[in-house]
Design an enzyme around this catalytic site. Structure first.
Site, PDB file in Angstrom:
ATOM      1  N   LYS A  68      -1.026  -0.350 -13.931  1.00  0.00           N
ATOM      2  CA  LYS A  68       0.196   0.605 -14.457  1.00  0.00           C
ATOM      3  C   LYS A  68       1.285  -0.261 -14.865  1.00  0.00           C
ATOM      4  O   LYS A  68       1.995  -0.442 -15.940  1.00  0.00           O
ATOM      5  CB  LYS A  68       0.638   1.467 -13.289  1.00  0.00           C
ATOM      6  CG  LYS A  68       1.774   2.103 -13.869  1.00  0.00           C
ATOM      7  CD  LYS A  68       2.315   3.320 -12.880  1.00  0.00           C
ATOM      8  CE  LYS A  68       3.247   2.923 -11.885  1.00  0.00           C
ATOM      9  NZ  LYS A  68       4.545   2.888 -12.527  1.00  0.00           N
TER      10      LYS A  68
ATOM     11  N   ASP B  75      11.264   7.002 -10.289  1.00  0.00           N
ATOM     12  CA  ASP B  75      11.137   7.370  -8.936  1.00  0.00           C
ATOM     13  C   ASP B  75      12.774   7.238  -8.486  1.00  0.00           C
ATOM     14  O   ASP B  75      13.539   6.609  -8.501  1.00  0.00           O
ATOM     15  CB  ASP B  75      10.663   6.508  -8.079  1.00  0.00           C
ATOM     16  CG  ASP B  75       8.854   6.629  -8.526  1.00  0.00           C
ATOM     17  OD1 ASP B  75       8.473   7.762  -8.960  1.00  0.00           O
ATOM     18  OD2 ASP B  75       8.149   5.614  -8.299  1.00  0.00           O
TER      19      ASP B  75
ATOM     20  N   ASP C  21       5.539  -1.752  -3.160  1.00  0.00           N
ATOM     21  CA  ASP C  21       4.968  -0.177  -3.300  1.00  0.00           C
ATOM     22  C   ASP C  21       3.977  -0.033  -2.465  1.00  0.00           C
ATOM     23  O   ASP C  21       3.263   1.367  -2.553  1.00  0.00           O
ATOM     24  CB  ASP C  21       4.315  -0.413  -4.805  1.00  0.00           C
ATOM     25  CG  ASP C  21       5.141  -0.038  -5.919  1.00  0.00           C
ATOM     26  OD1 ASP C  21       6.405  -0.077  -5.556  1.00  0.00           O
ATOM     27  OD2 ASP C  21       4.912  -0.196  -6.985  1.00  0.00           O
TER      28      ASP C  21
ATOM     29  N   MET D 297      13.640  -3.519  -0.012  1.00  0.00           N
ATOM     30  CA  MET D 297      13.921  -3.464  -1.380  1.00  0.00           C
ATOM     31  C   MET D 297      14.698  -2.177  -1.776  1.00  0.00           C
ATOM     32  O   MET D 297      15.623  -2.225  -2.781  1.00  0.00           O
ATOM     33  CB  MET D 297      12.942  -3.976  -2.229  1.00  0.00           C
ATOM     34  CG  MET D 297      12.393  -5.115  -2.031  1.00  0.00           C
ATOM     35  SD  MET D 297      11.150  -5.867  -2.858  1.00  0.00           S
ATOM     36  CE  MET D 297      12.128  -6.130  -4.386  1.00  0.00           C
TER      37      MET D 297
END
Length: 428
Positions: A22, A117, A312, A334
């Site tokens: 992605k 997000d 992630d 982060m």
């Protein structure tokens, strides 16, 4: 509006092929604006984020044609607008990726602050720093306006190792006059994909895979036929799912070098896999026990810019750790809001202490129970899916749009692996 209805307690088993990355597909779609010629992109994942990026392209006047499963042809010969429609800009963080190629191609780009997000403050200063050093002017007044008469190569030091800022700087620099050096550049596999695509279009980029990129500007780029690499975030999510449910999975189409940081992280939880060529197999027989640091110290899983452990996947690892014997510290450095979903896991029965916005101590194994959940972002949403599949009883997850922004045909693929999951229309 839809929800996922999940009956937990069923180990997964089966084989899947990794989807396209992605985070590589999004900048590669934006990079197609840099040429008037046709660009063919292969292995594009069928997810909402890619659909939005293609819609933005078409709003400029570009043509996007589906050539078959996961394959798109983009022709940006006639660009009629330099402004991203507000409703599209708000949908996706990656809308900012059009700034670099639009300024390089047309000398102008205009957009609202990007959406995406909600995982904490996500500053854009590094984008502005890179583009202004290349000769662009940036105005910020409720929306962003980027303009440039001429871009010129320069020596850029990014104030943070930002993936998207590196991508924007790259896409602007390839058409800038002269030489550009980008230091403290991100080097993730998706950055490498973008560099390789740009080189296939006639750009001159070296240092690929390192944190110093060298670009010799060219006057014009041409079309290309480029295949996007596998999504190691998705691969890591399915590894976590198999381990947490005590199931097994074979994943095809992996890239060996991408798996090294994941292997180190999962090993701290006593999870491993067999790798043969471009295929990995996660067995249902795992140690599932934390491996203490030297001196019997509590192990730590912390994220970092590539080749560190991917940020992630910290949400995924938090859920997996609830099913592992022992204690582990999850340190998400982060994004200061990414760990705020753990209260939902605690309600399900997990033993987690949230130390601060960045750190959580997880003690396992815990028996989880089904619950009503709301997906706050792509990765936490997938983490909740894993928790629901581990839990006893039924769980409902709402705001699944967020999950499907990053995971291709999730319900269909999970069903093929034996998951008891349904997507239901809550309006009905």
């Amino acid at each position: 509006m839809h929800e996922y209805l999940i009956e937990g307690g069923f180990p997964i088993k089966g084989t899947i092929t990794a989807s396209g990355n992605k985070n590589a597909a999004l900048p590669c779609i934006a990079a197609a604006l840099l040429t008037e010629e046709k660009v063919i992109l292969r292995n594009v994942p069928e997810i909402e984020d890619c659909a939005v990026m293609l819609n933005i392209l078409q709003s400029f006047g570009a043509k996007a044609t589906n050539l078959g499963e996961h394959c798109w042809q983009i022709e940006a010969k006639n660009i009629e607008s330099s402004c991203i429609p507000a409703e599209l800009s708000k949908k996706i963080r990656a809308s900012i990726l059009f700034a670099g190629p639009m300024v390089a191609r047309l000398g102008k780009a205009e957009m609202l602050p990007p959406g995406g997000d909600v995982i904490g403050r996500r500053r854009l200063d590094t984008h502005f720093l890179a583009l202004t050093q290349l000769g662009a002017q940036v105005k910020v007044n409720g929306h962003f306006v980027f303009t440039a008469n001429k871009l010129r190569g320069t020596d850029i030091f990014l104030d943070e190792c930002s993936v998207t800022a590196t991508e924007n700087a790259l896409m602007a620099a390839v058409l800038a006059e002269g030489e550009t050096t980008i230091t403290n550049a991100a080097s993730e596999p998706h950055i490498q994909d973008l560099c390789n695509m740009l080189n296939a279009m006639g750009a001159k980029i070296t240092g690929i895979g390192s944190n110093i990129l060298y670009i010799s500007g060219v006057e014009k780029l041409h079309g290309c036929d480029f295949e996007i690499g596998p999504d190691f975030m998705e691969i890591g999510s399915y590894i976590g799912l198999a381990a947490a449910t005590h199931g097994s999975i074979t994943i095809k189409g992996i890239k060996n070098l991408d798996m090294r940081p994941l292997k180190v992280g999962f090993a701290k939880l006593g999870i491993s896999w067999l790798q043969e060529g471009e295929t990995i197999t996660v067995s249902s027989v795992q140690e599932m026990k934390t491996n203490a640091d030297v001196g019997t110290k509590i192990p730590k899983i912390d994220d970092a810019p590539w080749p560190g452990f991917p940020p992630d996947l910290t949400s995924i690892m938090t859920v997996v750790a609830t099913q592992v014997e022992g204690t582990v510290l999850i340190f998400e450095k982060m994004f200061e809001s990414r760990m705020f979903f753990v209260d939902k896991l605690i309600n399900m029965g997990a033993q987690i202490t949230l130390c601060d916005p960045h750190r959580a101590v997880v003690c396992g194994p815990s028996v989880l129970h089904g619950d009503r959940l709301v997906s706050p972002d792509v990765r936490a949403g997938m983490a909740m899916v894993i928790a629901a599949m581990v839990a006893h009883g039924e769980s409902r997850i709402s705001n699944v749009y967020q999950i499907e922004r990053g995971y291709e045909k999730l319900v269909e693929r999970l069903k093929s692996l034996g998951a008891h999951i349904k997507k239901v229309d809550i309006d009905e």
